[in-house]
Design an enzyme around this catalytic site. Structure first.
Site: not given
Ligand code: FPP
Length: 249
Positions: A28-29, A41, A45, A79, A139
């Site tokens: 998250d984050g 945003r 990602h 989203r 793994l």
């Molecule tokens: C949460 O951050 C994260 C996600 C909803 C997506 C996670 C995706 C990745 C780490 C990248 C793609 C994944 C792979 C496996 C290649 P948020 O957007 O909710 O952050 P915020 O709470 O700060 O808005």
């Protein structure tokens, strides 16, 4: 190019006898990381994908056999369309680009969630990577995609009810082991350690059944800043905890 399939272990000072068999991560984050830098945003990602690579590599080095990453929740479909599309592009890129590396590092890919909801091209890349890495053993990397724990439990309950209707099962057969066997996670052990980044104190519909006895570690670090050093510190903290599973020491 290395074709080494032997387990190479760099333990970073960890006790090999007390490693978690399964680490699950709520990443998250990404959005806040980008916001702080006045970036979109989507950039967050992108940077988050790099952190994914780091954590996978570190798990492999240390010799942790199972890693599950919450990459996209059932709620994330709500989203903005551009963000969902960007996440799907990143996911596909990861699945295609990392395939070779997974083969070299003996990593097997798996997935949990409603993967039939993913766009056709992403699903194809996913199935192909799962297929080619099927024989790997060092793994098991599981990506939770379009995953929601309550949805998983509902589908398990429906399947159990159908088996009772068909006479394959009796209500009295239902116990914890049986329910676990109907979940997406039936082939992987329950997580020993659940990590959540970005400081939020919630579980967000992730592995609700499976984390009954997991140790939980919440770090304020935003996911794109999460690296190997912090991961090792958390593993050391895990090793210092006394797990009692509801019993006395
Ligand atoms: C949460 O951050 C994260 C996600 C909803 C997506 C996670 C995706 C990745 C780490 C990248 C793609 C994944 C792979 C496996 C290649 P948020 O957007 O909710 O952050 P915020 O709470 O700060 O808005």
């Amino acid at each position: 190019m290395s074709s080494d399939k032997s387990p190479q272990s760099d333990l970073h000072g960890l006790d090999p006898a007390k490693l978690p068999a399964h680490v699950a991560v709520i990443m998250d984050g990404n959005g806040r990381w980008a916001q702080k830098r006045l970036l979109s945003r989507i950039k967050g990602h992108e940077k988050g994908s790099e952190a994914v690579r780091t954590v996978v590599r570190t798990c492999r080095e240390i010799g942790i056999p199972h890693l599950t990453l919450y990459a996209f929740s059932t709620e994330n479909w709500q989203r903005p369309r551009a963000e969902v599309e960007a996440l799907m592009v990143l996911l596909k890129k990861f699945l295609v680009k990392e395939r070779q590396d997974m083969m070299e590092k003996n990593i097997r890919l798996g997935t949990i969630g409603q993967t039939d909801r993913l766009p056709e091209d992403v699903r194809e890349a996913l199935l192909q990577t799962i297929d080619v890495t099927r024989g790997n053993t060092a793994l098991q990397l599981t990506l939770a995609l379009s995953y929601g724990s309550r949805n998983e439990i509902c589908q398990a309950m429906r399947a159990i009810a159908a088996d009772i209707d068909a006479g394959r099962l009796q209500a009295a057969d239902i116990d914890e082991k049986l329910i676990s066997g109907y979940l997406f996670t039936r082939h992987i052990p329950d997580p020993d350690l659940l990590i959540r980044t970005s400081g939020e104190m919630r579980i967000s519909n992730f592995l609700l059944w499976q984390i009954a006895y997991s140790e939980i570690f919440i770090t304020p670090t935003l996911w794109p800043d999460f690296g190997a050093d912090e991961f090792v510190r958390i593993l050391k903290d895990f090793q210092s905890r006394q797990r009692r599973f509801g019993q006395v020491a």
